[in-house]
Design an enzyme around this catalytic site. Sequence first.
Site, PDB file in Angstrom:
ATOM      1  N   CYS A  69       0.803  -1.226   0.000  1.00 57.47           N
ATOM      2  CA  CYS A  69       0.000   0.000   0.000  1.00 57.47           C
ATOM      3  C   CYS A  69       0.835   1.275   0.000  1.00 57.47           C
ATOM      4  CB  CYS A  69      -0.925   0.006   1.209  1.00 57.47           C
ATOM      5  SG  CYS A  69      -1.819  -1.539   1.428  1.00 57.47           S
TER       6      CYS A  69
ATOM      7  N   LYS B   5      -9.943   7.934   1.034  1.00 59.29           N
ATOM      8  CA  LYS B   5     -10.393   6.549   0.905  1.00 59.29           C
ATOM      9  C   LYS B   5     -11.869   6.367   1.248  1.00 59.29           C
ATOM     10  CE  LYS B   5      -5.871   4.323   1.459  1.00 59.29           C
ATOM     11  NZ  LYS B   5      -5.007   5.494   1.634  1.00 59.29           N
TER      12      LYS B   5
ATOM     13  N   PHE C 102       1.559  -3.041   4.117  1.00 57.66           N
ATOM     14  CA  PHE C 102       1.857  -4.340   4.724  1.00 57.66           C
ATOM     15  C   PHE C 102       3.345  -4.626   4.559  1.00 57.66           C
ATOM     16  CE2 PHE C 102      -2.562  -6.548   4.258  1.00 57.66           C
ATOM     17  CZ  PHE C 102      -3.051  -5.745   5.276  1.00 57.66           C
TER      18      PHE C 102
END
Length: 408
Positions: free
Chosen positions: A161, A331, A395
Amino acid sequence: MTRHRVAVTGLGVKTPAGTDLDTFWASLLAGRSTAGPIERFDASDLPVAFACEVKDFDPVAYLGPKESRRADRAAQLGFAAAVDALADAGAMDVDPSRCGVVAGTGVGGLSTQEEEKVMFERGPTRVSPFLVPMMMANATAALVGMKHGWTGPNLCVATACAAGTHALGEGFRLVRDGSSDVVLAGGTEAAVTPVALAAFARMGALSTRRDAPELASRPFDVDRDGFVMGEGAAFLVLERWDLAVARGARIYGEVLGYGRNSDAYHITAPAPGGGGAVACMELALADAGVQAGDIGHVNAHGTSTPLNDAAEAEALVKVFGGSPPPVTSTKGVTGHLIGAAGATEAVASLLAIRDGVVPPTANHAATDPDIAIDVVAGAPRAVPAAPVISNSFGFGGHNAAVVLGPPS
């Protein structure tokens, strides 16, 4: 070594919120969620059957019928966004060897990987000879470079990400240190696929608001329960400032600084207290030569997951003190675009600088009482011209932040 100033002279987007800049920006300012039932395939058997999809996108218009069939959706979206960004920058008389591409992605050609079942049905001789070039993560960067005949640095960044922001930052460094005069930098992702949705749902990362998907992505809200999967791409044209000025280019803003580091803590969870994020933002501020108090607003990673939003908010308080600048997360509108998120949010940050207004965080009804930041919600907020910091955390503990400033 000479350190060149780096201008942003072109922007291109292919997102659920819009496939052109005006539509994209209007959707963000309206706080209009794009989440809904998945339309591109039958998702009825999946644990989560909604996402933020890119609508009204025709890859043939960019690649032609033959090449579009030989490119995964991630590469199609990324190529189109890069072409739009370069067109937006205007005509440039450039040396191809001084032009580069840096493309970020989390997983690359995921649709191609999931759909290639022919080997198990009809044997290895029936596997497509285009399988590897379609699924490889660097396909977007390669296509963009070949399209324009650019023979300078051509790189792929795959840091989950954080990939879009890393791509922007690494492209910035290429121009700043004199390795390139122009770089197309951005990110792309097409992870709205059956396996990806099932896997992220099994991890507990996705929102389960099946009855109201349009309300599912709610960054920093007290009732957030996970992110909404999105897809899309965004690219920016980075150009040596003096060359951009000399050709009379329109300049959206300047890349001032870049920070990147690693939590080295956990494969998916953020470090407790947001220590890695704090250090990353401080590196970006120091690289930009600005103080925390100079920042006008923060475009947060803000995924809408309980742990990540809490860790980022705590990190912001540590960096900025008791009164962090206004914070927004796009988002809530676009969902989480994974490897394209950081580049898309950098575009939003530059448009906010241009217009002097920060878009609201969609679906943000009540800030988590454990989160002590000023979340822009409900309506756009006017802000003075000032640098912006845009964060991405991936991540694996990958952290990236860029500082973007007004043109001056």
